[in-house]
Design a protein around this motif. Structure first.
Motif, PDB file in Angstrom:
ATOM      1  N   LEU A  19     -10.685  11.599   2.251  1.00  0.00           N
ATOM      2  CA  LEU A  19     -11.749  12.739   2.223  1.00  0.00           C
ATOM      3  C   LEU A  19     -12.715  12.400   0.984  1.00  0.00           C
ATOM      4  CD1 LEU A  19      -9.487  15.875   2.745  1.00  0.00           C
ATOM      5  CD2 LEU A  19     -11.234  14.921   4.172  1.00  0.00           C
ATOM      6  N   VAL A  20     -12.063  11.857   0.018  1.00  0.00           N
ATOM      7  CA  VAL A  20     -12.970  11.368  -1.247  1.00  0.00           C
ATOM      8  C   VAL A  20     -14.017  10.452  -0.544  1.00  0.00           C
ATOM      9  CG1 VAL A  20     -13.083  10.302  -3.396  1.00  0.00           C
ATOM     10  CG2 VAL A  20     -11.114  11.890  -2.891  1.00  0.00           C
ATOM     11  N   MET A  21     -13.647   9.344   0.155  1.00  0.00           N
ATOM     12  CA  MET A  21     -14.599   8.473   0.568  1.00  0.00           C
ATOM     13  C   MET A  21     -15.632   9.042   1.522  1.00  0.00           C
ATOM     14  SD  MET A  21     -11.965   5.558   1.893  1.00  0.00           S
ATOM     15  CE  MET A  21     -13.155   4.180   2.422  1.00  0.00           C
ATOM     16  N   ASN A  36      -9.344   1.408  -2.890  1.00  0.00           N
ATOM     17  CA  ASN A  36      -8.242   2.251  -2.839  1.00  0.00           C
ATOM     18  C   ASN A  36      -7.086   1.675  -3.124  1.00  0.00           C
ATOM     19  OD1 ASN A  36     -10.004   4.269  -1.747  1.00  0.00           O
ATOM     20  ND2 ASN A  36      -9.608   3.864   0.450  1.00  0.00           N
ATOM     21  N   LEU A  37      -5.956   2.379  -4.188  1.00  0.00           N
ATOM     22  CA  LEU A  37      -4.776   1.534  -4.664  1.00  0.00           C
ATOM     23  C   LEU A  37      -4.047   2.004  -3.604  1.00  0.00           C
ATOM     24  CD1 LEU A  37      -4.128   0.500  -7.691  1.00  0.00           C
ATOM     25  CD2 LEU A  37      -6.437   1.351  -7.306  1.00  0.00           C
ATOM     26  N   SER A  38      -3.340   0.873  -2.972  1.00  0.00           N
ATOM     27  CA  SER A  38      -2.326   0.880  -2.011  1.00  0.00           C
ATOM     28  C   SER A  38      -1.202   0.523  -2.561  1.00  0.00           C
ATOM     29  CB  SER A  38      -2.691   0.084  -0.764  1.00  0.00           C
ATOM     30  OG  SER A  38      -1.753   0.335   0.265  1.00  0.00           O
ATOM     31  N   GLN A  85      -4.764   1.931   7.137  1.00  0.00           N
ATOM     32  CA  GLN A  85      -5.419   2.026   8.544  1.00  0.00           C
ATOM     33  C   GLN A  85      -6.567   2.620   8.055  1.00  0.00           C
ATOM     34  OE1 GLN A  85      -6.054   0.648  11.243  1.00  0.00           O
ATOM     35  NE2 GLN A  85      -4.556   1.318  12.732  1.00  0.00           N
ATOM     36  N   LEU A  86      -6.625   3.958   7.497  1.00  0.00           N
ATOM     37  CA  LEU A  86      -7.771   4.735   7.346  1.00  0.00           C
ATOM     38  C   LEU A  86      -8.996   4.002   6.634  1.00  0.00           C
ATOM     39  CD1 LEU A  86      -6.052   8.006   6.413  1.00  0.00           C
ATOM     40  CD2 LEU A  86      -7.513   7.702   8.481  1.00  0.00           C
ATOM     41  N   THR A  87      -8.517   3.117   5.576  1.00  0.00           N
ATOM     42  CA  THR A  87      -9.526   2.552   4.881  1.00  0.00           C
ATOM     43  C   THR A  87     -10.263   1.408   5.835  1.00  0.00           C
ATOM     44  OG1 THR A  87      -8.228   2.829   2.884  1.00  0.00           O
ATOM     45  CG2 THR A  87      -9.928   1.341   2.746  1.00  0.00           C
ATOM     46  N   CYS A 134     -15.144  -1.925   1.522  1.00  0.00           N
ATOM     47  CA  CYS A 134     -14.020  -1.138   1.298  1.00  0.00           C
ATOM     48  C   CYS A 134     -12.715  -1.940   1.149  1.00  0.00           C
ATOM     49  CB  CYS A 134     -13.643  -0.212   2.354  1.00  0.00           C
ATOM     50  SG  CYS A 134     -14.975   0.835   2.761  1.00  0.00           S
ATOM     51  N   ILE A 135     -12.032  -2.040   0.227  1.00  0.00           N
ATOM     52  CA  ILE A 135     -10.871  -2.875   0.003  1.00  0.00           C
ATOM     53  C   ILE A 135      -9.483  -2.043  -0.314  1.00  0.00           C
ATOM     54  CG2 ILE A 135     -11.915  -4.983  -0.614  1.00  0.00           C
ATOM     55  CD1 ILE A 135     -11.779  -4.649  -3.578  1.00  0.00           C
ATOM     56  N   LEU A 136      -8.341  -2.657  -0.303  1.00  0.00           N
ATOM     57  CA  LEU A 136      -7.142  -2.099  -0.628  1.00  0.00           C
ATOM     58  C   LEU A 136      -6.450  -2.921  -1.499  1.00  0.00           C
ATOM     59  CD1 LEU A 136      -6.459  -1.248   3.095  1.00  0.00           C
ATOM     60  CD2 LEU A 136      -6.261   0.645   1.430  1.00  0.00           C
TER      61      LEU A 136
END
Ligand SMILES: NC(=O)c1ccc[n+]([C@@H]2O[C@H](COP(=O)([O-])OP(=O)(O)OC[C@H]3O[C@@H](n4cnc5c(N)ncnc54)[C@H](OP(=O)(O)O)[C@@H]3O)[C@@H](O)[C@H]2O)c1
Length: 302
Positions: free
Chosen positions: A170-172, A196-198, A224-226, A242-244
């Protein structure tokens, strides 16, 4: 057709001007598929503008500190649930009053996410880097990492999923219209970065130990969402990567109850981990879009 933001206006390049759209209008446009991130009419903040979501403590707080210290002209928006109680952030604000802006954001309350996006739009007009650092693993009396299937509770699964996966996406969604290439540690990045911190435990391919059902599955969902967003933005040729990121096992409140079995030398300080992660972020290229990296730059299997 491409749209872009100035401080107070939304500009349709080569066409009519729309003045001060509501955030809802902006979102409708982004949902309708208008790119907003590549125009030169956005004010260019020397040093760039970064947002760290989940900045009250731990890794998020350390990101804020290093971003401010490494890049003497960079601006940082630090968000957290309770700004008045975020004493470490407030202390940083005393040292970097001009370049640090603290904003309330609770990932379980979408209104606060929308308000943060609106506030960033009004104040800066654009964002060059978005780091989602929020995460929960255990909350005394509420959420415990499950060691066996018998301990699985619907409420734990839902809560972990809400904070660890739904929140960052949601932030994205709300920050996406603001993303613009640039910023970085003294360099102009050719892309905007969403990091995104995974966690490695979110990898299905790497899962040999089992357990921690809620946390693992929520991080898998975040992955998966990222990845999904990265495919969409890549197809649209948006200059956004976009990276995890897996930070390693880091000495924070999150890992503290589980540090007993960490092998010697494998428990990182926040300072070390964030330094490594910022190196990955600052060197992110278009071809990194949708990848899942460990702190040392190695790719992690899905
Ligand atoms: N530490 C590790 O070893 C490790 C390993 C792998 C992955 N990670 C990941 O790295 C990230 C950062 O972890 P950390 O170790 O820094 O954890 P931490 O020290 O426990 O900090 C977690 C942060 O998340 C925030 N948060 C929790 N619920 C929130 C909500 N509803 N809305 C907004 N913010 C919320 C907390 O804010 P409050 O102060 O308001 O609670 C806090 O700022 C997490 O995604 C975690 O899963 C950590």
């Amino acid at each position: 057709m491409r749209y872009s933001f100035t401080m107070n206006t939304l500009v349709k390049t080569g066409g009519a001007w729309l003045v001060s759209p509501s955030l809802a209008a902006v979102r409708r446009m982004s949902v309708a598929g208008f790119a907003t991130s590549s125009s030169s009419s956005v004010p260019n903040w020397e040093g760039g503008v970064s947002m760290v979501q989940g900045a009250s403590r731990g890794i998020g707080l350390e990101f804020v500190r290093q971003l401010l210290e490494n890049n003497k002209k960079g601006h940082v928006v630090a968000t957290c649930r309770n700004p008045k109680e975020a004493t470490s952030l407030i202390n940083l604000k005393n040292s970097f009053s001009e370049r640090l802006f603290i904003q309330k954001l609770d990932v379980t309350d979408e209104t606060t996410i929308e308000e943060s996006a609106e506030s960033v739009r009004e104040r800066y007009g654009s964002l060059n880097l978005l780091i989602n650092a929020t995460g929960i693993l255990s909350i005394p009396g509420v959420l415990q990492p499950e060691t066996t299937l018998n301990k699985v509770e619907k409420s734990s699964l839902m809560l972990a999923y809400e904070v660890n996966a739904v929140g960052p996406i949601l932030v994205m969604k709300h920050m996406w219209p603001l993303l613009k290439a640039g910023g970085g540690n003294g360099t102009e990045r050719e892309v905007a970065v969403v990091a995104n911190l995974s966690a490695r435990v979110g990898s299905i391919g790497d899962n040999k130990l089992g357990g921690w059902h809620s946390y693992r599955a929520s991080k898998t969902a975040l992955n998966q969402l990222t990845k999904n967003v990265s495919v969409e933005l890549g197809r649209r040729k948006d200059p956004v990567v976009c990276i995890l990121l897996h930070p390693g096992t880091v000495d924070t409140d999150l890992s503290r109850p589980f540090q007993r079995n960490v092998p010697e030398g494998k428990l990182f300080t926040k300072e070390y981990s964030v330094q490594k992660l910022l190196h990955i972020i600052n060197n992110a290229k278009k071809q990194d879009n949708g990848k899942f990296f460990a702190w040392d730059g190695q790719e992690i299997p899905w």
